[in-house]
Write an enzyme that holds these catalytic residues in place. Structure first.
Site, PDB file in Angstrom:
ATOM      1  CB  SER A  17      -1.008  -0.037   1.153  1.00 38.81           C
ATOM      2  OG  SER A  17      -2.133   0.850   0.901  1.00 38.81           O
TER       3      SER A  17
ATOM      4  CG  ASP B 213      -6.574  -3.008  -3.864  1.00 36.00           C
ATOM      5  OD1 ASP B 213      -7.307  -2.377  -3.086  1.00 36.00           O
ATOM      6  OD2 ASP B 213      -5.388  -3.028  -3.396  1.00 36.00           O
TER       7      ASP B 213
ATOM      8  CG  HIS C 292      -5.580  -2.886   0.204  1.00 32.98           C
ATOM      9  ND1 HIS C 292      -4.905  -2.132  -1.027  1.00 32.98           N
ATOM     10  CD2 HIS C 292      -4.906  -2.192   1.126  1.00 32.98           C
ATOM     11  CE1 HIS C 292      -3.938  -1.283  -0.788  1.00 32.98           C
ATOM     12  NE2 HIS C 292      -3.882  -1.347   1.020  1.00 32.98           N
TER      13      HIS C 292
END
Length: 616
Positions: free
Chosen positions: A185, A290, A321
């Site tokens: 991320s 995601d 995610h």
């Protein structure tokens, strides 16, 4: 063979006429005796305006045996803003320190696994977060410079100190200068950003569910998702009260304009535009479902890397995610081990060869591909036609929908009414693979002075997928653990075992895209629309790799505001499409059917959650 006490065998001995297989680095160093220290690296900026150059904290753990012998080691680095506010990994681990401020807990398994194998692990607090001075700027020069300057320090090109202020200079004489950056991320995003600077010494990056352009995290071809970078900056700065970041945060708020225009703030955070500078190899991992870091981020980054002939591989999971450590753990650790051995230690293990892509087709069922997008995928113009057909033949006529921002994608699939238009290939007689990044070109006439456009590619037919809209975004976390490396008191290598969270569905949305028709001429400046005037615009749909099976159908759905994701226009109205000038460019491998028989969806529709606004 490596000399000195670094007892890591890099190459097998030669047997008569036959070369033995190269061996990997081995856990020969005592993790309990590893050196743990913090160095504060000067990044040459004064982000908090206190009149002093900001220093960022680099927490380091490295084997003591090579240090004692004067043998240098490479570095695995994770630069993050989340080490005190939000945590890392599936178990939200935070850094911890002893009473003297020495680092104790290093989140994730990288230190436990790789330090005994002759690596140093360096976990960097981005400026303005945890123990670092300065301010976060959400992917800008301060964030990227925080990590780049640590790479410079590891190569003798920047100054580190023994304290946040004052202190004595500290060198990284123990480092080979070879650095691999990894992270999920925000962390992986910083790895992308540092690679895009072309900094010497960065040999490889492993971006996991990472952003390649911050515009495409907060905006989409003029449309807005409803959240902005200033809020994220304040979140990551919350546990560091040693700086005043009000000016930086105001710059973020001002630069991220309320409309979807692409301006200077976004240009400064567009790593795709700088991909020509990337020299490091890249190992990408992303979930095709995601809804946090939308998949256009890996797709456009991948294409830019390909244009620059960067050595690269990719894993695409059915998850949301999620880190591959939590959906394919053993295989992922093995791949990382070989990847870092090759690019940081110089082991000739062939990890750069073989299949370029590994794609999850069903939960825990993976298929390797020689390339991504698939080598035989061809950009194909699919045209919406009268009667709800989708094919390659020329179309004519018009079709209209009425924008209703109160409904979203799943209503469009199951019961669109007048809010969206559905076009289908009809039942497929053989598998059809969508592999790559699609786009939609429309010629649209709005009835008001503002209009949104949204589009979906949908696999119409029953399937078992990962429950990416569930709390685990496709995984379930158990209560038992397995261990990945060595442990100490306060820093264990054990993590709860995860498994797939499957769900039966009657359709699968495999790609999405959104746009503001007011940006038809330019993403940099929206324009007021004239009701009754036709405008032509092309916008992107999310990157993916999905096989629509025989017996299913591929559908294109076009509507106005997808209320699951984007904000609606000031004056929603009716939008009319000129079908002769509307088509989707879809990368396809397979044959489209000649006839158009549409499978029934039946009950049990799958309703995903709205796009998430937290980046962790």
């Amino acid at each position: 063979m490596v000399c000195g006490v670094l007892a890591v065998v890099l190459f097998g001995a030669l047997a008569p006429a036959v070369a033995a297989a190269p061996r990997a680095s081995e856990p020969v160093y005592d993790y309990t005796k590893a050196i743990r220290e913090t160095v504060w690296v000067d990044i040459g900026r004064d982000g908090d305006g206190d009149g002093q150059s900001d220093r960022v904290a680099a927490d380091i753990v490295r084997p003591s045996e090579p240090a004692a012998a004067g043998t240098k080691v490479p570095v695995i680095m994770d630069a993050s803003p989340y080490y005190s506010c939000c945590g890392r990994g599936n178990e939200s681990e935070l850094k911890t320190y002893d009473s003297a401020g020495k680092p104790v807990k290093f989140p994730l398994f990288y230190d436990n696994y790789f330090v005994p194998r002759g690596y140093a692990a360096v976990l960097v607090d981005l400026a303005g977060t945890n123990r670092s001075a300065g301010c976060a700027d959400v992917g800008g020069a301060s964030d990227v410079g925080s990590a780049r300057k640590v790479v410079d320090w590891l190569n003798g090109r920047a100054t580190g100190y023994s304290a946040k202020t004052g202190g004595s200079a500290v060198s990284a004489g123990w480092s080979t200068g070879n650095v691999g950056m990894i992270g999920k991320s925000y962390d992986g995003t910083i790895a992308n950003g540092v690679a895009a600077t072309g900094v010497a010494g960065l040999k490889t990056i492993v971006p996991i569910s990472a952003i390649s352009s911050w515009y495409d995290y907060y905006r989409s071809d003029g449309a807005t998702f409803g959240f902005d970078p200033a809020g994220l900056a304040q979140t990551v700065e919350a546990n560091n009260s040693g700086q005043n970041c009000s000016a930086q945060n105001q710059d973020l708020a001002t630069g991220a304009t309320a409309n979807g225009d692409y301006g200077p703030l976004w240009a400064a955070r567009d790593y795709v535009a700088q991909a020509r500078n990337v020299h490091a190899s890249v190992l990408v991992s992303h979930g095709v479902n995601d809804l946090n870091v939308k998949t256009i981020n890996f797709g456009q980054w991948w294409d830019a890397l390909a244009a620059n002939h960067v050595e690269r591989k990719i894993w695409l999971a059915q998850t949301g995610h999620v880190d591959p450590f939590d959906y394919r753990r053993s295989d992922w650790v093995d791949l990382l081990h070989r990847w870092f051995d090759h690019y940081l230690l110089g082991v000739d293990n062939g990890v750069q060869n073989g299949p370029m892509a590994s794609v999850e087709r069903q939960p825990d069922q993976w298929a390797d591909q020689s390339a991504y997008p698939a080598a035989n995928a061809i950009a194909t113009a699919l045209r919406p036609q009268a009667g709800g057909k989708l094919g390659t033949a020329a179309a004519s006529g018009t079709a209209s929908f009425t924008d209703n921002p109160n409904v979203g994608e799943d209503t469009w699939v199951t019961n669109p009414g007048s809010a969206a238009l559905t076009y289908s290939t009809g039942t497929l007689t053989s598998d059809l693979q969508v592999s790559g990044t699609s786009s939609l070109t429309v010629t649209a006439t709005p009835s008001t002075s503002s209009a949104r456009l949204s589009a979906l590619l949908v696999d119409l037919g029953p399937a078992t997928i990962r429950n990416f809209a569930g709390s685990g975004e496709g995984i379930k976390t158990g209560t038992t653990e397995n261990c990945w490396g060595s442990s100490t008191t306060g820093d264990d290598a054990c993590y709860r075992i995860t498994s797939a969270d499957p769900k039966k569905v009657n359709y699968t949305i495999l790609s999405r895209g959104w746009a503001d028709l007011a940006n038809y001429a330019s993403l940099s400046q929206e324009r007021v629309l004239t009701p009754g005037t036709a405008y032509t615009m092309t916008f992107r749909l999310a990157s993916t790799d999905h096989v629509v099976p025989k017996g299913h159908a591929l559908a294109l759905i076009i509507g106005g505001t997808d209320g699951s994701f984007i904000r609606g226009p000031a004056r929603p109205g009716r939008v009319t499409l000129d079908l002769a000038k509307t088509s989707a460019s879809v990368p396809l491998a397979g044959v489209l059917p000649a006839a158009s028989t549409h499978p029934s969806l039946g009950g049990g529709a799958f309703v995903p959650s709205a796009g998430r606004a937290d980046l962790h």
